[in-house]
Design a protein around this motif. Sequence first.
Motif, PDB file in Angstrom:
ATOM      1  N   PHE A 108       1.283 -42.240 -90.096  1.00 40.97           N
ATOM      2  CA  PHE A 108       0.990 -40.915 -89.535  1.00 40.97           C
ATOM      3  C   PHE A 108      -0.461 -40.557 -89.791  1.00 40.97           C
ATOM      4  N   ALA A 109      -1.053 -39.838 -88.855  1.00 48.30           N
ATOM      5  CA  ALA A 109      -2.420 -39.370 -89.042  1.00 48.30           C
ATOM      6  C   ALA A 109      -2.690 -38.207 -88.099  1.00 48.30           C
ATOM      7  N   VAL A 110      -3.546 -37.319 -88.541  1.00 44.40           N
ATOM      8  CA  VAL A 110      -4.003 -36.209 -87.692  1.00 44.40           C
ATOM      9  C   VAL A 110      -5.516 -36.152 -87.807  1.00 44.40           C
ATOM     10  N   GLU A 111      -6.165 -36.056 -86.652  1.00 44.36           N
ATOM     11  CA  GLU A 111      -7.624 -35.975 -86.601  1.00 44.36           C
ATOM     12  C   GLU A 111      -8.000 -34.816 -85.673  1.00 44.36           C
ATOM     13  N   GLU A 112      -9.018 -34.061 -86.067  1.00 45.59           N
ATOM     14  CA  GLU A 112      -9.507 -32.991 -85.212  1.00 45.59           C
ATOM     15  C   GLU A 112     -11.006 -32.824 -85.390  1.00 45.59           C
TER      16      GLU A 112
ATOM     17  N   ALA B 262     -10.882 -30.230 -80.190  1.00 45.87           N
ATOM     18  CA  ALA B 262      -9.907 -31.223 -79.728  1.00 45.87           C
ATOM     19  C   ALA B 262      -9.307 -31.904 -80.948  1.00 45.87           C
ATOM     20  N   GLY B 263      -8.034 -32.264 -80.849  1.00 49.15           N
ATOM     21  CA  GLY B 263      -7.385 -32.933 -81.967  1.00 49.15           C
ATOM     22  C   GLY B 263      -6.160 -33.695 -81.524  1.00 49.15           C
ATOM     23  N   ALA B 264      -5.684 -34.575 -82.415  1.00 47.74           N
ATOM     24  CA  ALA B 264      -4.509 -35.397 -82.115  1.00 47.74           C
ATOM     25  C   ALA B 264      -3.695 -35.623 -83.375  1.00 47.74           C
ATOM     26  N   ALA B 265      -2.378 -35.576 -83.226  1.00 50.71           N
ATOM     27  CA  ALA B 265      -1.433 -35.907 -84.289  1.00 50.71           C
ATOM     28  C   ALA B 265      -0.638 -37.113 -83.823  1.00 50.71           C
TER      29      ALA B 265
ATOM     30  N   VAL C 269      -7.877 -39.230 -80.729  1.00 54.48           N
ATOM     31  CA  VAL C 269      -6.658 -40.035 -80.568  1.00 54.48           C
ATOM     32  C   VAL C 269      -6.880 -41.432 -81.130  1.00 54.48           C
ATOM     33  N   ALA C 270      -8.018 -42.045 -80.799  1.00 54.08           N
ATOM     34  CA  ALA C 270      -8.300 -43.407 -81.270  1.00 54.08           C
ATOM     35  C   ALA C 270      -8.368 -43.461 -82.797  1.00 54.08           C
ATOM     36  N   ARG C 271      -9.028 -42.475 -83.407  1.00 51.62           N
ATOM     37  CA  ARG C 271      -9.128 -42.457 -84.875  1.00 51.62           C
ATOM     38  C   ARG C 271      -7.758 -42.282 -85.522  1.00 51.62           C
ATOM     39  N   ALA C 272      -7.002 -41.325 -85.015  1.00 54.03           N
ATOM     40  CA  ALA C 272      -5.679 -41.084 -85.587  1.00 54.03           C
ATOM     41  C   ALA C 272      -4.784 -42.306 -85.399  1.00 54.03           C
ATOM     42  N   TRP C 273      -4.885 -42.942 -84.230  1.00 52.22           N
ATOM     43  CA  TRP C 273      -4.080 -44.138 -83.965  1.00 52.22           C
ATOM     44  C   TRP C 273      -4.403 -45.236 -84.978  1.00 52.22           C
TER      45      TRP C 273
ATOM     46  N   LYS D 240      -5.644 -45.007 -88.023  1.00 51.04           N
ATOM     47  CA  LYS D 240      -5.174 -44.666 -89.362  1.00 51.04           C
ATOM     48  C   LYS D 240      -3.660 -44.786 -89.468  1.00 51.04           C
ATOM     49  N   ALA D 241      -2.945 -44.267 -88.463  1.00 52.89           N
ATOM     50  CA  ALA D 241      -1.478 -44.314 -88.498  1.00 52.89           C
ATOM     51  C   ALA D 241      -0.995 -45.764 -88.438  1.00 52.89           C
ATOM     52  N   LEU D 242      -1.632 -46.573 -87.605  1.00 58.32           N
ATOM     53  CA  LEU D 242      -1.232 -47.971 -87.466  1.00 58.32           C
ATOM     54  C   LEU D 242      -1.495 -48.749 -88.753  1.00 58.32           C
ATOM     55  N   ARG D 243      -2.594 -48.454 -89.407  1.00 64.94           N
ATOM     56  CA  ARG D 243      -2.906 -49.138 -90.671  1.00 64.94           C
ATOM     57  C   ARG D 243      -1.829 -48.822 -91.703  1.00 64.94           C
TER      58      ARG D 243
END
Length: 291
Positions: A181-185, A196-199, A277-281, A283-286
């Motif tokens: 899981f990750a959230v970036e804004e 802009a942000g993504a969870a 979205v790319a950053r959160a993806w 982190k969550a994938l790692r």
Amino acid sequence: MKPAPFDYHAPSTIEEAVGLLAELGEDAKAIAGGQSLVPMLALRLAAFDHLVDLRRVAGLRGVERRDGSLWIGAGTTQAAIQRSAEVAEAVPLLARATPLIGHFQIRNRGTVGGSIAHADAAAEYPAVALALDARLEAFSPRGHRTIPAARFFTGLWSTDLADDELLTGITFPARGPRSGFAVEEYARRHGDFAIAGAAVAIGLDAGARIRHCGIGLFGLGPTALRASAAESAVTGSAAAEVPPDDVGRTAMAELRSVPSDLHGSADYRRRVGAAMVARAWQKALREASDG
């Protein structure tokens, strides 16, 4: 400026609260922490003849494990969520989004239900609820009902709640194996509303393929949004073969109406949104890959 005059009501039970909302109709508004509503009232962007204060209502606060899920009372403060070890363990995406909300003074009074019911397009909690497929519990004089997060947010500051309905709790699925899981804004300053942000929530299967994923977007439309096309495009793929930048671009490509204001044009928000979205993806994938 000061708010327009209003009558103040302080019920002590959920039944009493929804009874007041039903009796007073559209001239009444429920208020929880007041961190969103009070500034709007003070600036006269909104006005109501009656305010129904929920702070004394029993049964609206708490965190409980229920059948593989985590239930959080709508009146639970954001500060309590931030301090909860149980939330951090079972619903890490919610725990990680919480410190991004305003400042600690706001989190001391702001509530999870108030944020979700207010449905601000730039707020973190609605996007988290969408990404995790949360279930929202509502109560009215007609009884209880459960609303999937996907159907709850209907537009700018609007939800599926009826005038006499009260959001009483939110149920989040508890964290499963091989999940991340990750959230970036991006905001001008910490505590400002996000431009802009993504969870992002990701679950992998035993073969390191994407079993499921959820991508919630905020600051990129009239309300929180789910990047369904991007999710569908990657589900079933080998995790290592999914370029994060492609996920971000696909998520932005499905957006129909991106706001443009003093903080940034629609094109700028799309570029920032794709990066978030790319950053959160990543982190969550790692985290999911590390088990």
